[in-house]
Design an enzyme around this catalytic site. Structure first.
Site, PDB file in Angstrom:
ATOM      1  N   SER A  76      -5.255  -2.335   7.593  1.00 14.28           N
ATOM      2  CA  SER A  76      -5.995  -1.226   6.982  1.00 14.28           C
ATOM      3  C   SER A  76      -7.470  -1.605   6.987  1.00 14.28           C
ATOM      4  O   SER A  76      -7.817  -2.782   7.188  1.00 14.28           O
ATOM      5  CB  SER A  76      -5.501  -1.025   5.538  1.00 14.28           C
ATOM      6  N   TYR A  95      -2.854  -5.313  -2.488  1.00 15.07           N
ATOM      7  CA  TYR A  95      -2.903  -4.532  -1.245  1.00 15.07           C
ATOM      8  C   TYR A  95      -3.937  -5.125  -0.287  1.00 15.07           C
ATOM      9  O   TYR A  95      -3.658  -5.309   0.911  1.00 15.07           O
ATOM     10  CB  TYR A  95      -3.235  -3.080  -1.568  1.00 15.07           C
TER      11      TYR A  95
END
Length: 259
Positions: free
Chosen positions: A142, A155
């Site tokens: 990401s 995350y």
């Protein structure tokens, strides 16, 4: 001839969003796709979408946190000739893990790393005996694998870790000409993306529509991406044209990150 004709692919997290778009795109490019899903409803939806695109595929029930589930799903995906050409590790979850959370936040931290990072490694390990020489692995990081976001430590750590894992595996598998790359999307219009955008809207005390616009404006090109755009990049990385591209973390985000 479609550029992935005769290839066999496994896509994890293919129930919806980016994973579903990838499964459909690879199938429409000629690959026989095994779509990793978690329920019968998910199975029916992705298989219908693959069929509508003129592709072929099967669904395999796959929980990346369960080694037995992973082993069974990978073996089914590799049938009948015990071969996989393309592995796309898309399965992932989000969630906030603030440093000042209580003891229960340990569970959230562990779950996010187990699904996003360890789950990817687990699937790669199970798939290795079936991966053909010259095969392709595409992992999903990401833009948060390139920068930090407050209260999203787990995350961000998982997505940074996926870039490191990708680079290590690229070196490990280079003698077999298996390429390993990571995709780093920005904001994408999916259920998971809209959950994150909703958090932005609530923090800014604006409507969901205004939050969506704010998310798009984080990038110079000013748009939230579509899952199909990410799928197109994965289709390239899975193709013969990308045979000399490995160990890369490819950002697709409208210009939000410019390394």
């Amino acid at each position: 001839m479609r550029r992935l004709e005769g290839k066999k692919a496994l896509v994890t997290g293919a129930s919806r969003g980016i994973g579903k778009a990838i499964a459909v795109r690879l199938a429409s490019d000629g690959a026989h796709v095994a779509a990793g899903v978690r329920s019968e409803k998910d199975r029916d939806g992705v298989l219908a979408a693959i069929g509508a695109a003129g592709g072929e595929g099967i669904a395999v029930f796959l929980d990346v946190t369960d080694p037995a589930s992973v082993a069974t799903a990978v073996e089914r995906a590799a049938r009948p000739d015990r071969r996989l050409d393309i592995l796309v590790n898309n399965a992932g979850i989000g969630g906030v893990t603030p440093l000042d959370g209580d003891a229960r936040s340990d569970e959230g931290w562990a779950r996010i790393l187990d699904v996003n990072l360890t789950g990817t490694w687990r699937v790669c390990r199970a798939a290795l005996p079936f991966l053909a020489d010259g095969g392709r692995i595409v992992n999903f990081s990401s833009v948060t694998g390139r920068f930090g976001v407050a209260k999203n430590g787990a995350y961000c750590a998982a997505k940074h870790g996926l870039i490191g894992l990708t680079r290590a595996l690229a070196l490990e598998l280079a003698p077999r000409r298996i390429t390993v790359n990571a995709v780093c999307p920005g904001w994408v219009d999916t259920d998971m993306g809209r959950t994150g955008i909703g958090n932005i809207a609530r923090a800014a005390k604006v409507s969901p529509e205004e939050g969506f616009a704010m998310a798009g404006k984080m990038a110079p090109l000013g748009e939230v991406l579509k899952p199909e755009e990410i799928a197109a990049l994965v289709a390239y990385l899975a193709s013969d044209e990308a045979r000399n591209m490995t160990g890369q973390a490819v950002v697709l985000d409208g210009g939000q990150v410019m390394p």
